[in-house]
Enzyme design. Structure first.
Site, PDB file in Angstrom:
ATOM      1  N   HIS A 237       8.803  14.522  12.058  1.00  0.00           N
ATOM      2  CA  HIS A 237       8.412  14.978  13.395  1.00  0.00           C
ATOM      3  C   HIS A 237       7.640  13.882  14.115  1.00  0.00           C
ATOM      4  O   HIS A 237       7.080  12.992  13.497  1.00  0.00           O
ATOM      5  CB  HIS A 237       7.537  16.224  13.294  1.00  0.00           C
ATOM      6  CG  HIS A 237       8.264  17.425  12.787  1.00  0.00           C
ATOM      7  ND1 HIS A 237       8.775  18.380  13.614  1.00  0.00           N
ATOM      8  CD2 HIS A 237       8.578  17.816  11.520  1.00  0.00           C
ATOM      9  CE1 HIS A 237       9.368  19.327  12.880  1.00  0.00           C
ATOM     10  NE2 HIS A 237       9.265  18.996  11.614  1.00  0.00           N
TER      11      HIS A 237
ATOM     12  N   PHE B 292       1.796  24.409  12.662  1.00  0.00           N
ATOM     13  CA  PHE B 292       2.553  24.344  11.421  1.00  0.00           C
ATOM     14  C   PHE B 292       2.687  22.878  11.004  1.00  0.00           C
ATOM     15  O   PHE B 292       2.687  21.990  11.847  1.00  0.00           O
ATOM     16  CB  PHE B 292       3.959  24.903  11.630  1.00  0.00           C
ATOM     17  CG  PHE B 292       4.031  26.402  11.716  1.00  0.00           C
ATOM     18  CD1 PHE B 292       4.055  27.166  10.559  1.00  0.00           C
ATOM     19  CD2 PHE B 292       4.087  27.054  12.939  1.00  0.00           C
ATOM     20  CE1 PHE B 292       4.132  28.558  10.625  1.00  0.00           C
ATOM     21  CE2 PHE B 292       4.161  28.440  13.017  1.00  0.00           C
ATOM     22  CZ  PHE B 292       4.184  29.191  11.858  1.00  0.00           C
ATOM     23  N   GLY B 293       2.852  22.629   9.718  1.00  0.00           N
ATOM     24  CA  GLY B 293       3.275  21.298   9.292  1.00  0.00           C
ATOM     25  C   GLY B 293       2.349  20.569   8.340  1.00  0.00           C
ATOM     26  O   GLY B 293       1.142  20.795   8.307  1.00  0.00           O
TER      27      GLY B 293
ATOM     28  N   HIS C 211      14.424  13.759   8.390  1.00  0.00           N
ATOM     29  CA  HIS C 211      13.815  14.229   9.645  1.00  0.00           C
ATOM     30  C   HIS C 211      12.299  14.231   9.564  1.00  0.00           C
ATOM     31  O   HIS C 211      11.707  14.980   8.812  1.00  0.00           O
ATOM     32  CB  HIS C 211      14.324  15.624  10.051  1.00  0.00           C
ATOM     33  CG  HIS C 211      14.216  16.648   8.979  1.00  0.00           C
ATOM     34  ND1 HIS C 211      13.083  17.392   8.781  1.00  0.00           N
ATOM     35  CD2 HIS C 211      15.100  17.062   8.043  1.00  0.00           C
ATOM     36  CE1 HIS C 211      13.285  18.220   7.766  1.00  0.00           C
ATOM     37  NE2 HIS C 211      14.501  18.030   7.295  1.00  0.00           N
TER      38      HIS C 211
ATOM     39  N   ASP D 208       9.664  16.457   5.725  1.00  0.00           N
ATOM     40  CA  ASP D 208       9.440  17.158   6.995  1.00  0.00           C
ATOM     41  C   ASP D 208       8.101  16.708   7.578  1.00  0.00           C
ATOM     42  O   ASP D 208       7.303  17.516   8.061  1.00  0.00           O
ATOM     43  CB  ASP D 208       9.487  18.674   6.820  1.00  0.00           C
ATOM     44  CG  ASP D 208       9.667  19.386   8.159  1.00  0.00           C
ATOM     45  OD1 ASP D 208      10.396  18.847   9.006  1.00  0.00           O
ATOM     46  OD2 ASP D 208       9.076  20.455   8.364  1.00  0.00           O
TER      47      ASP D 208
END
Lengths: 313, 408
Positions: B59, B307-308, B57, B289
């Site tokens: 983003h 976030f991230g 996954h 991620d």
């Protein structure tokens, strides 16, 4: 030291140095003996949150030392137009500012600001993180009243979770050798705080027993909406500082409050003006302490950024 | 086009062998001691040859070009893309749009659809239509909170035979709730939020017999819940990011927004439990991620920052530097976690180093060191400026050399 961001990373020696200077400046204030040793320096107060005492205190402290002061109202400035904190810092730096005293609703904002400017950042409160000058002035008040900090029993009562004052005081007081006890509704006790060298007391009475200093915190009306306590009256019933509860402390105990107070909520109406209360003393100490801080920190480079840019042309 | 990889050390999830590999017409034609002519011969002496990596996954946030370059340079040839674009991918048209937008790239992008319309957690999205248009799995990212809605979604999605992926909500917090959040004055994200989600998902996946996948598992008690559920024969899988295996919550002392992720960095204790679970095979996959964010979303106050971490191109080097070197996992484990595991989570056919398999292959130098200084995707990565070990030298996608490091 370039910035004053928090007491978390300060040493006992540094704190002691500031407090010693604070006592000297207190004498100067009492004797109305002001100097102009910072006359070529500029302080900007940049407050992203409302404040009366902290802001006035910074401005007076700077003026007492002869510095020039500019205060920026974030509600009318370009901040409202969406300027980022970093850009605001660059802008102020380009004007040749030496000190920026800032208050911001978000944790770490002062640390971010400090990384992007050569000016000295003084943290006037960042989110729920720290309020170092408040803790230092609290310690200065204790030092003046009690002659020492080492070995004092200090009880901090209230919303510890959301209190930057409590956090800074915990860092500072434990470094200075005080015994700190905290008490408040369990929902307002931050997790893991027991590992910070403090004793957590479920009952406020246990925290107050034999205390030399009672520090009561403001119950933030705006936070109560978050559902941490059911009502102010329930809070007052179990954690309000009353005459009876103060009786558990040492007879010569002092009562402190960082302000602004909600009389009748966290502290009994009359108690706040009693002999034991040093709340107004704290405010005076605030000016002295901030004078000491302004003398203690300075920009690391003597060269202002615009001078550097001119040289490059 | 034929490619002969000579003298490499071939590793997949089952074996480690010294062998040459011949690739013809997009598939592995032969493995063994090969001495034949080929259009391209790659000398892989001293290097390892593995099935290319699969990202379970990533983003949204990259352009197709930057995602492709970032992935392929990191040894990835297959990437499942979450539906968290704006507007979100919550319809058949959305799935077709993603397929169209990411066509003609050296990587294969597998679109994921949302579970609920607009990622709002209120109404089911058209999972059937999206599945028939090519959606590989479904997820609302961190958006679903109501267990009854999850139950309904699981029940409804069963005929699509695709996995549903979940991530715990941040609950308005900024870092792991613990002594450290108190120390640093940041609002906490309690570990229980994740643990309650995992427990709920375990119960529901058993009841509905649907494949549920937990993204970025991060706490010891989540692993306990996962372990218990697996004993009961549930189809519950999970992945973990390298960051949760390497960095702990104490790193946040300087409020570096590149370390702001959800789930947050946890305790040293959790890291130990995650490593243990990785070795034992409790965790199925590693995920970057991958979450590219523009500078303006990270060069701000910690609370304001997104976030991230943008990291698909650094996963392999992080694995080598921090987990292989430290002896936490072996090479076969790494391939299981980065290629076979994620393929199975997505329900796509895994690649092995054997005849007849699709030739998605990565060739890497395990001992080469470098300082991470630039990224093809966004630069929100906390390892920039750090010295890392292990470098992808060639990535072969569908039998073509899709990427090679110029100075090989």
């Amino acid at each position: 030291m370039k910035d004053l961001l928090g007491l978390r990373d300060m040493s006992r020696t540094e704190i002691e140095e500031i407090l010693d200077e604070g006592l000297r400046q207190y004498e100067n204030i009492i004797n109305r003996n002001f100097t102009d040793e910072l006359k070529d320096r500029t302080l900007v107060t940049l407050f992203y949150e409302p404040s009366t005492r902290t802001r006035a205190s910074f401005e007076l402290a700077a003026k007492n030392l002869g510095a020039r002061v500019v205060s920026i109202e974030t509600s009318t400035s370009s901040v409202r137009k969406g300027e980022s904190l970093i850009d605001t810092m660059r802008t102020l730096e380009s004007m040749g500012v030496d000190y920026i005293a800032m208050r911001h609703p978000m944790t770490g904002a002062a640390h971010l600001a400090a990384r992007f400017t050569t000016a000295s950042i003084i943290n006037g409160g960042d989110g729920i993180n720290e309020h170092p000058t408040q803790a230092l002035l609290d310690m200065l008040t204790m030092l003046k009243e009690k002659g020492r900090i080492d070995g004092l029993n200090v009880a901090i009562v209230g919303d510890i979770l959301h209190s930057r004052v409590a956090r800074s005081n915990i860092f500072g007081l434990t470094k200075m050798g005080a015994r700190v006890r905290i008490s408040g509704p369990s929902t307002m006790i931050p997790s893991g705080v027991e590992f910070m060298n403090v004793e957590v007391c479920e009952m406020v009475e246990d925290a107050l027993k034999d205390a030399d200093v009672i520090m009561t915190l403001r119950i933030q009306m705006e936070r109560q909406a978050g559902g941490f306590i059911p009502s102010l009256s329930e809070y007052t019933r179990f954690y309000g500082i009353t005459e009876k509860r103060v009786g558990l402390a040492r007879p010569d105990a002092i009562i402190m409050h960082p302000g602004p107070m909600n009389r009748g909520v966290e502290i009994d109406y009359c108690l706040a003006s009693s002999d034991a209360s040093v709340i107004e003393e704290q405010v005076t100490m605030g000016v002295a302490l901030r004078m000491a801080v302004l003398k203690f920190i300075r920009r690391e480079t003597d060269e202002y950024p615009y001078q550097k840019r001119l040289c490059c042309r | 086009m034929s490619i002969l990889i000579k003298n490499g050390y071939a590793v997949d999830d089952e074996k480690e062998i010294r062998a040459d590999i011949l690739i013809e017409n997009g598939v592995i034609a032969e493995v063994g001691d090969i001495d034949t002519r080929a259009d391209r011969v790659i000398d892989a002496e001293g290097m390892i040859v593995m099935p290319a990596f699969v990202e379970p996954h990533a983003h949204q946030g990259d352009t197709p070009g930057s995602l492709s370059l970032a992935a392929i340079s990191g040894g990835y040839t297959r990437v499942a893309l979450l539906p968290d674009s704006n507007p979100p991918i919550d319809s058949e048209m959305g799935i077709r749009y993603v397929e169209d937008r990411y066509r003609n790239l050296p990587i294969k992008v597998y679109p994921m659809g949302s579970i609920s319309k607009g990622l709002k957690g209120e109404e089911l999205s058209e999972m059937g239509r999206m599945r028939s248009a090519g959606a590989v799995a479904f997820s609302d990212v961190g958006g679903v909170k109501d267990p009854m809605f999850i139950s309904k979604a699981l029940k409804y999605s069963k005929p699509t035979d695709a996995s549903l992926m979940f991530l715990p909500d941040d609950c308005g917090g900024l870092m792991n709730e613990s002594y450290y959040s108190t120390l640093y004055g940041l609002a906490g994200i309690p570990a229980e939020i994740e643990e309650i989600l995992v427990t709920n998902l375990a119960i529901l996946s058993i009841k509905e017999d649907v494949h549920v996948h937990i993204m970025d598992i991060s706490t010891e008690k989540s692993l306990e819940a996962l372990c218990q559920a697996q004993g009961k024969g549930t189809r519950l899988t999970s992945d973990v990011t390298p960051y949760h295996l390497i960095l702990d919550e104490g790193e946040l002392k300087d409020y570096d927004t590149n370390l702001k992720i959800n789930p947050p960095l946890r305790s040293k204790h959790d890291i130990q439990a995650l490593k243990e679970a990785l070795r034992e095979g409790l965790i199925d996959a590693i995920s970057s991620d991958h979450k590219p964010r523009p500078r303006e979303a990270k060069y701000v106050e910690f609370s304001k920052a997104d976030f991230g971490i943008s990291g698909i191109e650094t996963v392999f080097s992080l694995m080598v530097t921090y987990l292989i070197e430290g002896g936490t996992i072996g090479l076969k484990d790494m391939v299981r976690l980065m290629s076979k595991g994620p393929s199975e989570v997505l329900g796509i056919k895994p690649v092995r180093i054997e005849q007849g398999c699709e030739a998605d292959i990565v060739i890497a130098d395990m001992s080469r060191e470098f300082v991470l200084d630039k990224m093809y995707s966004a630069g929100n990565n906390p390892f920039i400026g750090k010295k890392l070990k292990g470098m992808v030298m060639y990535t072969i996608s569908s039998g073509e050399v899709a990427w090679e490091r110029g100075d090989a």
